[in-house]
Enzyme design. Structure first.
Site, PDB file in Angstrom:
ATOM      1  N   HIS A   1       2.138  -3.005 -92.340  1.00 39.46           N
ATOM      2  CA  HIS A   1       0.677  -2.969 -92.458  1.00 39.46           C
ATOM      3  C   HIS A   1       0.087  -1.722 -91.796  1.00 39.46           C
ATOM      4  O   HIS A   1      -0.369  -1.768 -90.655  1.00 39.46           O
ATOM      5  CB  HIS A   1       0.067  -4.214 -91.798  1.00 39.46           C
ATOM      6  CG  HIS A   1       0.302  -5.472 -92.540  1.00 39.46           C
ATOM      7  ND1 HIS A   1      -0.564  -5.945 -93.503  1.00 39.46           N
ATOM      8  CD2 HIS A   1       1.298  -6.382 -92.451  1.00 39.46           C
ATOM      9  CE1 HIS A   1      -0.115  -7.098 -93.986  1.00 39.46           C
ATOM     10  NE2 HIS A   1       1.021  -7.385 -93.370  1.00 39.46           N
TER      11      HIS A   1
ATOM     12  N   CYS B   1       2.480  -5.715 -98.160  1.00 38.22           N
ATOM     13  CA  CYS B   1       2.999  -7.043 -97.819  1.00 38.22           C
ATOM     14  C   CYS B   1       2.936  -7.964 -99.042  1.00 38.22           C
ATOM     15  O   CYS B   1       3.685  -7.785 -99.988  1.00 38.22           O
ATOM     16  CB  CYS B   1       2.249  -7.601 -96.619  1.00 38.22           C
ATOM     17  SG  CYS B   1       3.089  -8.983 -95.803  1.00 38.22           S
TER      18      CYS B   1
ATOM     19  N   GLU C   1      -2.724  -0.428 -92.274  1.00 44.39           N
ATOM     20  CA  GLU C   1      -4.156  -0.611 -92.020  1.00 44.39           C
ATOM     21  C   GLU C   1      -4.435  -1.188 -90.636  1.00 44.39           C
ATOM     22  O   GLU C   1      -5.577  -1.140 -90.151  1.00 44.39           O
ATOM     23  CB  GLU C   1      -4.777  -1.517 -93.097  1.00 44.39           C
ATOM     24  CG  GLU C   1      -4.453  -2.997 -92.983  1.00 44.39           C
ATOM     25  CD  GLU C   1      -3.133  -3.398 -93.626  1.00 44.39           C
ATOM     26  OE1 GLU C   1      -2.926  -4.616 -93.820  1.00 44.39           O
ATOM     27  OE2 GLU C   1      -2.318  -2.508 -93.922  1.00 44.39           O
TER      28      GLU C   1
END
Length: 222
Positions: free
Chosen positions: A196, A86, A198
């Site tokens: 994302h 990002c 994660e």
């Protein structure tokens, strides 16, 4: 495998990234601050998402010019794996570690939702635990994720297999050219992606489609 997370003011996804790296590798990454001029001996450096320096000037423009980024560039030149997610992707572009640019979303609105990603190249250190063409779920949260590159750069990215993730099944949230969601540099050791991973690595997140990326890059068995 040792990892490091770069910290800059406004990068509010650092804790999420640290948690993901810790859970998958079994040990926490080291952290390096914006003014650090050296990075310890690590195998992976991650620049997490957020809004470094309030996204003033351009997203990632100030962060890319901090002393720590010179150290990141030096490590990347030596073959160390580098990943920017990002705002981290925006910083890598501004620092010249990846080609192209990220512009305002086509809708001119902030987008925060789940998308689907196609693994366009499974033959990288970051995607080796995915299958070619595999479609995975992944969340996004950004205002400037509209990837653009000139015709020559785009042809090279397509021809050299440097596009590793594309938005799939009509879920492109930002208008990115050729549905590009993530690319690697010419040497394959620098990855930038807008979604994302994660935030989707365990059941508590509602799924674990992003976990294979971390297992692959951290050298874990599939």
């Amino acid at each position: 495998m040792k990892s490091a997370v770069v910290l800059l003011p406004g990068l509010n996804r650092d804790r999420d990234m640290i948690a993901a790296l810790t859970k998958v590798s079994g040990k926490p990454p080291v952290t390096v601050w914006q003014t650090d001029t050296e990075i310890p001996d690590v195998d992976l450096i991650v620049i997490p998402g957020g809004f470094s320096y309030g996204d003033y000037l351009r997203c990632g423009a100030i962060g890319a010019r901090m002393p720590v980024m010179r150290a990141v560039a030096e490590k990347a030149a030596k073959g160390v794996l580098v990943m920017g997610v990002c705002n981290g992707f925006q910083i890598l572009l501004e620092a010249g570690l990846l080609p192209g640019a990220l512009m305002r979303n086509a809708s001119l609105r902030f987008v925060c939702r789940e998308v689907k990603l196609e693994v366009a190249n499974a033959n990288t250190a970051f995607t080796r635990h995915y299958a070619p063409g595999q479609v995975i779920r992944c969340p996004v949260a950004h205002h400037d994720g509209n990837y653009f590159a000139d015709a020559g750069t785009l042809a090279r990215l397509e021809g050299e297999g440097q596009i590793v993730f594309r938005y799939a099944e009509g879920t492109n949230p930002n208008g990115s050219i050729n549905d590009i969601a993530g690319i690697v540099g010419e040497r394959g050791n620098v990855l930038g992606l807008m979604p994302h991973p994660e935030n989707l690595i365990e059941a508590a997140h509602g799924g674990a489609d992003g976990r294979a990326l971390f297992e692959g890059v951290l050298g874990k068995a599939a």
